[in-house]
Scaffold this active site. Structure first.
Site, short mmCIF file in Angstrom:
data_model
loop_
_atom_site.label_atom_id
_atom_site.label_comp_id
_atom_site.label_asym_id
_atom_site.label_seq_id
_atom_site.Cartn_x
_atom_site.Cartn_y
_atom_site.Cartn_z
CG ASP B 103 15.70 -43.43 15.25
OD1 ASP B 103 15.02 -43.16 16.27
OD2 ASP B 103 16.66 -42.72 14.88
CD GLU B 168 18.47 -39.63 19.46
OE1 GLU B 168 19.15 -38.83 20.12
OE2 GLU B 168 18.98 -40.63 18.91
#
Lengths: 421, 421
Positions: B103, B168
């Site tokens: 991400d 994350e």
């Protein structure tokens, strides 16, 4: 004069209930911005009854919109006119403007009201509803005073110019339009809700927006950025110092009872969009009070100078000057010395009716008096029957007794100021 | 071992351009939160090429969501899986997790970018685009190292577990899901953008929201109200004092070069809705850094104590206590002593490739290393090729040379840590 005074006072006392019904009808016409026409129709009907020479017009046009004091974001004025009714005097007397605004502020949260906000409900001598205090009650005092004079068969020497204007709550374009249309006079009374106090001076105000820059960084290494919030704190501190400095100059006894005569209120701050980022921009919005004896331009310049000083004291701000915009609303202050004859005439009338001296103060907010005074050059006293603290509030009300007494005071003041034939 | 080392280094050097193209392709797949799947597909394709045993699953479920370290406001994980590829060793060696997140943070203001934020544009040895540094470049280092080992025909003793996780940037639910699925190991490397530094300790963090009450009033009589902005300024000042106090305790030499080891960053403030009203509420949002050796609970309690002290010093706040919420994201700190063998093995590899010792510091931000370390019990070193300061920034880029060198360091560390057959 004694006889004329007696006649109008008797007339007013006999017609109190009719006046209350008229005020009720006026409050029941919702005249929130953009829909003032039906309430204006009620006003105009009364003016025609009294035989006033009517001037009804939709404001607008280039002269108005290009005027430096014009302040409005309203696009359309069609269908919601200003109304001015003149009671011509025989000549040889002083003229007087009686000014009231017909627009009312929005009702806000309806659930906060005990009754329908436009009920006009009467209970224990109070009439309830949006606009009752601010300022249809005051306008009814004006009309009742005029009606008493007209229906008592009294002829005045000076002209009385009754004005029912739009847009007061949004920057005063209605009164400005009336001034630019040529309506000025030797004096003016505006019966805004003053709790029967006299406000010969009114605090002006204008809105500012200050944008402060920072430098973005990750919150975990915030020392690599510059927090716009921390820089905004310097501005907030500086604005309080500016406020203290500006207020320390005010020695006018009219302001003696007011803790901060011309406040600088920060009403809004907004900065950042992510908890773990250093914000790179902060926006502060507020309202700067303007003293009766200063110009808007001087106040703006003093703010600019203060911001330059704040910026000079900080290495970052020195190279990233905060930016100031003056946006939205602004209201000119009003300034009349208390030894002006208008204050004297109105004060004498007050003493006659109330049996005591009026409280004379400076108002903590501006009215259309600023425009009449600073643009029209008209001496203005703001004096009216409304309950100051209820203006703009839920369950707004007015004490009807004050409406009648204000009518008596104003009627006597008209007789004295304009002179009787 | 010498021979294996030479093989993988040669392989990496010969395949630098291919790796750059692969990274470009990965950056061009926008993997902002909620749309990680297309970038994951590029990862999975490579893993299959390398013959890794794939485990691809959509995270979620009660065990994950009820875990105390679970922190996510995301409702839907469908369609955007975690991907784990295992290179099975022959046995008898230490296992190693190689963890990267897929991400990327939002691009922010597009106009601040010189190129399309997902261009993958290469110029002067730099590859540009959101995610290039944080942390697709690091992930490519991992894959290049693995590819070099696999394609050089080297058999390892211990398992290598490559993980490409989601979430994350929003609290680490992806790595937590991997830990709860049973993925642990004798050590882990996370190639977050460290500028090629070693971070055996990482600052943890969590988000707070403090709500401060005021009392509404009109700006012209602001002294009748209590400004929530002014009260918020007391909180801001108090938070800086708390930050100073907490950081004064930190004596670990790994933090010596960091101006504020565990910052308290105020990222957002919002108060008021009208310039000429006194605001009755202010909301402060920020990120509190957590030291490697403290618990989240202790840090929260210290914040609560500081707020109680601030409130006690102000008559208004004493009766209107600020309210604190811990919301949104939180990241556990990571804590590995620098004499741990993983630091030694990675350091030896670093010296071999770079010809100098690594800089060993504590990271100013948390990574998924906190979860691997505190929940999974895995010793973690964060070490990667990205440019720390460009993470989350416009015009984010990575130096391609660092991507290749990190791959060499990691490849050598894998050989040493897992052992070769």
């Amino acid at each position: 004069m004694e006889e004329a005074q007696k006649k109008v006072r008797d007339y007013i006392r006999k017609n109190e209930d009719r006046a209350a019904c008229y005020l009720q009808r006026l409050v029941q016409e919702d005249s929130t911005r953009g829909q003032e026409s039906s309430a204006q129709a009620v006003i105009i009907e009364k003016c025609r009854e009294l035989g006033l020479i009517m001037d009804i017009w939709e404001i607008g046009g280039e002269t108005l919109k290009n005027h430096p004091a014009f302040c409005s974001d309203r696009k359309v004025f069609i269908g919601n006119p200003n109304a001015v009714g003149t009671l011509k005097g025989r000549g040889g007397g002083r003229s007087l403007i009686l000014n009231g605004h017909i627009d009312v502020v929005p009702v806000g949260e309806v659930s906060a009201w005990d009754q329908d906000p436009f009920s006009g409900h009467i209970e224990n001598g109070r009439l309830f509803g949006r606009g009752s205090t601010d300022m249809k009650g005051g306008t009814v005092s004006l009309l009742l005073a005029l009606e008493a004079i007209v229906n008592s068969g009294i002829t005045l020497k000076g002209n009385v110019i009754f004005q029912s204007v739009i847009e007061e709550e949004s920057g005063g374009a209605g009164t400005l339009a009336a001034v630019l249309r040529g309506y000025t006079a030797d004096g003016a009374i505006i019966p805004e809700p003053t709790n029967m106090k006299f406000f010969p001076k009114q605090q002006g105000s204008m809105w500012f927006r200050i944008t402060v820059k920072g430098k973005q960084a990750h919150g975990g290494t915030r020392y690599e950025g510059v927090s716009a919030i921390e820089k905004a704190e310097l501005i907030l501190k500086g604005l309080r110092e500016l406020e203290a400095k500006r207020n320390s100059r005010i020695t006018d006894p009219l302001f003696a009872a007011i803790p901060i005569p011309i406040p600088i209120n920060v009403g809004k701050i907004s900065s950042g969009s992510w908890p773990s980022s250093v914000p790179d921009s902060a926006i502060i919005e507020g309202r700067m009070g303007v003293a009766p004896d200063e110009t808007m331009e001087n106040a703006k310049e003093e703010m600019a100078e203060a911001l330059r000083e704040i910026a000079a004291s900080d290495p970052w701000l020195r190279n990233h000057q905060p930016e100031t915009e003056w946006f939205g609303a602004s209201w000119l202050p009003g300034n009349l010395e208390i030894d002006h004859e208008l204050v004297g005439v109105l004060g004498k009338a007050f003493e006659k009716i109330k049996g005591c001296s009026p409280v004379i103060e400076a108002s903590p907010w501006a009215t259309d008096g600023g425009i009449l005074n600073k643009i029209g050059g008209v001496p203005v006293v703001v004096f009216g029957p409304g309950v100051t603290k209820m203006a703009h509030d839920a369950n707004e009300y007015i004490n009807l007794k004050d409406v009648y007494e204000a009518a008596e005071v104003i009627a006597l003041a008209i007789l004295e100021w304009c002179g009787t034939a």
